[in-house]
Write a protein that holds these residues in place. Structure first.
Motif, PDB file in Angstrom:
ATOM      1  N   ARG A   1       0.900  -1.253   0.276  1.00 40.46           N
ATOM      2  CA  ARG A   1      -0.033   0.087   0.225  1.00 40.46           C
ATOM      3  C   ARG A   1       0.966   1.692   0.425  1.00 40.46           C
ATOM      4  O   ARG A   1       0.558   2.444  -1.206  1.00 40.46           O
ATOM      5  N   GLY A   2       2.311   1.322   0.725  1.00 39.15           N
ATOM      6  CA  GLY A   2       2.610   2.326   0.548  1.00 39.15           C
ATOM      7  C   GLY A   2       3.264   2.611  -0.296  1.00 39.15           C
ATOM      8  O   GLY A   2       4.035   3.936  -1.062  1.00 39.15           O
ATOM      9  N   GLY A   3       3.405   1.651  -1.273  1.00 44.50           N
ATOM     10  CA  GLY A   3       4.684   1.588  -1.807  1.00 44.50           C
ATOM     11  C   GLY A   3       4.035   2.265  -2.953  1.00 44.50           C
ATOM     12  O   GLY A   3       4.142   2.682  -4.414  1.00 44.50           O
ATOM     13  N   TRP A   4       2.059   2.088  -3.428  1.00 48.19           N
ATOM     14  CA  TRP A   4       1.461   2.397  -4.804  1.00 48.19           C
ATOM     15  C   TRP A   4       0.912   3.412  -4.422  1.00 48.19           C
ATOM     16  O   TRP A   4       1.127   4.446  -5.558  1.00 48.19           O
ATOM     17  N   ARG A   5       0.859   3.770  -3.041  1.00 49.51           N
ATOM     18  CA  ARG A   5       0.413   5.474  -2.735  1.00 49.51           C
ATOM     19  C   ARG A   5       1.914   6.384  -2.771  1.00 49.51           C
ATOM     20  O   ARG A   5       2.233   7.153  -3.561  1.00 49.51           O
ATOM     21  N   ARG A   6       3.943   6.286  -2.427  1.00 48.94           N
ATOM     22  CA  ARG A   6       4.689   6.451  -3.356  1.00 48.94           C
ATOM     23  C   ARG A   6       4.620   6.467  -4.395  1.00 48.94           C
ATOM     24  O   ARG A   6       5.137   7.275  -5.634  1.00 48.94           O
ATOM     25  N   GLY A   7       4.629   5.388  -5.090  1.00 50.11           N
ATOM     26  CA  GLY A   7       4.441   5.406  -6.989  1.00 50.11           C
ATOM     27  C   GLY A   7       3.637   7.085  -7.221  1.00 50.11           C
ATOM     28  O   GLY A   7       4.081   7.015  -8.710  1.00 50.11           O
ATOM     29  N   CYS A   8       2.528   6.126  -7.430  1.00 48.04           N
ATOM     30  CA  CYS A   8       1.021   7.530  -7.333  1.00 48.04           C
ATOM     31  C   CYS A   8       1.606   9.275  -7.075  1.00 48.04           C
ATOM     32  O   CYS A   8       1.620   9.811  -8.036  1.00 48.04           O
ATOM     33  N   LEU A   9       2.561   8.973  -6.315  1.00 44.76           N
ATOM     34  CA  LEU A   9       2.966  10.482  -5.473  1.00 44.76           C
ATOM     35  C   LEU A   9       4.493  11.203  -6.806  1.00 44.76           C
ATOM     36  O   LEU A   9       4.341  12.320  -7.354  1.00 44.76           O
TER      37      LEU A   9
END
Length: 530
Positions: free
Chosen positions: A28-36
């Protein structure tokens, strides 16, 4: 219960539970960081595309308010500011980038890359012209439209002055060698005519058209490009004496790119008002599209085929890479081209994006893109040839092989000098019509829909420049790798060879026979390979 160490800290509990929780939290954190990261990296692109869409909506909403001319001028002010900023940066960008680019390349590479660039520009423009003529004969946009005229459609426009073909090409050569570099920054040489009355030998009166030179408003980019290239080569030849001036132009160029990066943040707002103001200024779009729909469709179809199939195929044939992933990094320049209808105004954002997003060598991009923005006009060639075929069919004029060849050659050569001249594309159409003996009074029909077709025209123009820079970058990188491999092969290893020590050549590589399967036990067995 086991202990697991995460980020240097001891954590008690089941290892599988910790692992599953960490993986889910990490995903979840990686997906969020990827989007940002994606949003941060493509902020300008997203804002620019949003500006185009918002401009369409804003223009459609404000159009119903029926603004006066003064109100429309005030409404379009933010878009006007963008155009002024982009045009302000063109002169230092073109001169400094070409001087530094030509000075950074050695003479052999400069000549080779220049030859490849000229061949690429010539071939793609010829292909574009041939495609337009073929589509013109297939779709026949002027067939059955003989009743069309500017009075019936209520069109009003100033037609360009009819110009002799020979004078047009002579003006092209004259602009290559401006007599005043300062004046070339804001004026272009053009031939005009005056008519005088002469007495003939038999006493009859005749009218004679006398050409004379004038200066018209518009930057002479062609002359500035040639001067900057020659100056860069001259500074390279000076050696150490020219290094200070080369560093000056390099620093000036980098400072200009910083200014471009600041202007890029204003691009979305300016584009929104440019698109909206153009929609508000439209007269009767339904009447124009229904009357000239086949011509508009044929022109835009030619741009789609050339920009979506022909140019990407040429890029793939040279590089064996996906051309659409290359073009995906250039959405901002394409949106700018669509809104401004100017290849030169798109040049600053194109150089910035092609270097940062696509990794093209600065020496290549800053050498080839200013030249391409001036001389490479694939979209303009399609637009001009389609217009010539349309007007010929409008007048029931049968085009033979000689006329087609004349259109091809004239459109390819005259599109080089179209940059920097007001209504340059329409002026080139007038030259083509004069060359094949057609009247120019139907050009008002082309002027009426020029603002529609010119948007896809400019996008194809800048796409051709970008793919050309990508091809040159690939070929340059390939040559550098080959040169490095040749230097690696041509070496002498530090292995004693008593039998031929006196005859050893620096071009000979000595390999220990122990590394080969031929004679593993004989230390004197050597293999010499050129």
């Amino acid at each position: 219960m086991e202990k697991s160490e995460m980020n240097g800290h001891a954590v008690g509990g089941s290892y599988s539970a910790v692992r599953d929780g960490a993986s889910s939290t990490g995903s979840r954190g990686g997906w969020r960081r990827g989007c940002l990261h994606f949003l941060r990296r493509n902020t300008v692109v997203i804002l620019t595309v949003s500006g185009v869409l918002a401009g369409m909506g804003l223009g459609a909403a404000v159009r119903s308010m029926h603004l006066s001319r003064a109100q429309m001028a005030h409404f379009s002010f933010p878009g006007e500011l963008l155009l002024r900023m982009l045009r302000m940066i063109i002169l230092p960008l073109v001169v400094c980038s070409l001087v530094s680019g030509a000075a950074s390349l050695d003479t052999r590479s400069l000549g080779r890359l220049g030859g490849i660039a000229v061949a690429y520009f010539l071939c793609t423009t010829l292909l574009a012209s041939a495609l337009a003529i073929a589509l013109g004969f297939i779709i026949r946009p002027g067939a059955g439209a003989e009743a069309l005229n500017s009075n019936a459609l209520g069109l009003q426009g100033t037609l360009p002055t009819s110009k002799e073909t020979i004078d047009s090409f002579l003006d092209l050569v004259r602009n290559l060698f401006p007599s005043n570099l300062v004046a070339a920054a804001f004026q272009t040489y053009a031939t005009d005519y005056k008519t005088i009355l002469r007495n003939g030998t038999l006493g009859n009166l005749t009218l004679e058209k006398i050409p004379y030179g004038t200066e018209i408003e518009g930057m002479n980019i062609l002359g500035l490009v040639l001067f900057a290239l020659i100056l860069g080569v001259a500074l390279k030849k000076l050696g150490s004496e020219g290094e200070d001036l080369i560093r000056f132009f390099n620093s000036f160029n980098e400072a200009t790119m910083v200014l471009v990066s600041w202007i890029m943040w204003y691009v979305p707002l300016g584009i929104m008002f440019l698109v909206a103001s153009k929609i508000i200024e439209m007269d009767d779009i339904v009447l124009l599209v229904t009357s000239l729909g086949k011509y508009i469709f044929a022109s835009i179809l030619g741009h789609i085929i050339h920009g979506g199939l022909v140019l990407p195929f040429i890029y793939f044939a040279f590089t064996r890479k996906n051309p659409f992933s290359f073009l995906a990094g250039l959405i901002t320049p394409f949106a700018t081209a669509f809104a401004t209808c100017s290849s030169s105004a798109t040049l600053p954002s194109m150089i910035k994006c092609i270097e940062e997003n696509n990794g093209v060598d600065k020496r290549i991009s800053r050498f080839i893109l200013p030249i391409g923005a001036t001389v490479n006009m694939d979209g303009a060639a399609i637009f001009q040839c389609m217009a010539a075929v349309f007007i010929a069919q409008l007048n029931n004029f049968d085009l033979n092989a000689g006329h087609i060849f004349t259109i091809l050659v004239t459109a390819t050569a005259a599109s080089v000098g179209a940059a920097g001249v007001p209504a340059g594309g329409v002026l080139t159409i007038a030259i083509i019509l004069e060359a094949i003996g057609l009247p120019t009074n139907d050009l008002s029909l082309i002027l009426a829909v020029d603002w529609i077709v010119d948007r896809t025209t400019t996008v194809v123009n800048v796409e051709g420049d970008a793919l050309g820079a990508g091809i040159l970058h690939y070929l340059n990188q390939k040559e550098m790798v080959q040169n490095q491999s040749e230097l690696t092969e041509v070496r002498t290893e530090a292995v004693p060879n008593c039998k031929s020590e006196a005859e050893t050549s620096p071009l000979v590589t000595h390999r220990n026979a122990a590394s080969t399967a031929s004679s593993p036990t004989d230390p004197d067995s050597k293999e010499s390979i050129l």
